[in-house]
Design an enzyme around this catalytic site. Structure first.
Site, PDB file in Angstrom:
ATOM      1  N   CYS A  45      -4.553  26.711 -22.674  1.00 44.53           N
ATOM      2  CA  CYS A  45      -5.968  26.919 -23.009  1.00 44.53           C
ATOM      3  C   CYS A  45      -6.161  28.198 -23.830  1.00 44.53           C
ATOM      4  CB  CYS A  45      -6.807  27.026 -21.746  1.00 44.53           C
ATOM      5  SG  CYS A  45      -6.848  25.526 -20.765  1.00 44.53           S
TER       6      CYS A  45
HETATM    7  C1  BEZ Z   1      -2.750  25.505 -19.448  1.00 46.75           C
HETATM    8  O1  BEZ Z   1      -3.768  25.732 -20.121  1.00 46.75           O
HETATM    9  O2  BEZ Z   1      -1.699  26.042 -19.727  1.00 46.75           O
HETATM   10  C2  BEZ Z   1      -2.804  24.558 -18.308  1.00 46.75           C
HETATM   11  C3  BEZ Z   1      -3.979  24.409 -17.570  1.00 46.75           C
HETATM   12  C4  BEZ Z   1      -3.994  23.546 -16.485  1.00 46.75           C
HETATM   13  C5  BEZ Z   1      -2.870  22.828 -16.157  1.00 46.75           C
HETATM   14  C6  BEZ Z   1      -1.712  22.963 -16.914  1.00 46.75           C
HETATM   15  C7  BEZ Z   1      -1.679  23.825 -17.993  1.00 46.75           C
END
Ligand code: BEZ
Length: 217
Positions: A45
């Site tokens: 994210c």
């Molecule tokens: C991420 O943004 O890295 C992420 C968020 C939730 C689950 C897996 C990855």
């Protein structure tokens, strides 16, 4: 709730990192991109928010406003404090300057109204959804990615270009089309109408497949 292309985008009033908004009023005559993120302070994210921030001018050029919802917030902070702290991290780590708001959605009602929380994936986190919303407030595109795969925002800009061409010029775009390439004249345009509507010329490949140079360049 299931939202489909062509439905009106659900409206909501909510606090954001840039003040309270009524979503439809805030969109005004602009196009909108409303995208979900599973959680603040997560690696994929963070890169996505930074990428979109670094593409901000491309969205502005296309009269398109961006809004983000991220339902997983840091426990010892209010949701808005969490978003604001995370934005600082994004700016620092992605060499970005986030200009678009993040909306507070503590009870997940906004994410749920867009069907962004998929129980089959995880019943508390959103998947990576993108909704493109037209100036008529109708949903024009929906895509969902798994949490582990960062989205391709160049593809989202490509779709935005295609949607805006269709809205303004009665053309569609072929497979793998890129900005600057020939477009397809939509079937609703009769052969008789083509010379006036498409003065740059056209090619009849088949009766049902008529192409024209991209009208807006
Ligand atoms: C991420 O943004 O890295 C992420 C968020 C939730 C689950 C897996 C990855």
């Amino acid at each position: 709730m299931t939202i489909r292309i062509g439905d009106e985008a659900p409206n909501f009033s909510a606090e954001t990192t840039q003040g309270k908004i009524d979503f439809h009023d805030w969109l005004g005559d602009s196009w909108g991109i409303f995208m979900s993120h599973p959680a603040d302070f997560t690696p994929v994210c963070t890169t996505e928010i930074g990428r979109v921030a670094n593409l901000q001018q491309e969205f502005t050029n296309r009269n398109t406003k961006l809004l983000v919802v991220s339902v997983g917030t840091k426990q010892n902070l209010t949701p808005l404090e969490s978003h604001k702290e995370w934005i600082k991290d994004v700016n620092e780590t992605q060499s970005a300057d986030v200009q678009f708001p993040m909306v507070e959605d503590a009870d997940k009602s906004i994410a749920n109204s867009y069907g962004m929380i998929h129980p089959n994936a995880n019943d508390t986190l959103t998947v990576r959804s993108v909704f493109i919303i037209g100036p008529d407030k109708k949903v024009k595109l929906i895509i969902s990615y798994p949490a582990s795969t960062g989205r391709n925002f160049i593809e989202i800009i490509r779709v935005l270009d295609s949607l805006q061409l269709t809205a303004n010029y009665q053309v569609a775009t072929p497979a793998d089309w890129k900005n600057g390439e020939d477009c397809i004249i939509v079937p609703a345009v009769s052969n008789e109408e083509i010379p006036e509507k498409f003065p740059k010329g056209h090619t009849v490949v088949k009766e049902y497949l008529r192409t024209t140079p991209q009208p807006n360049i």
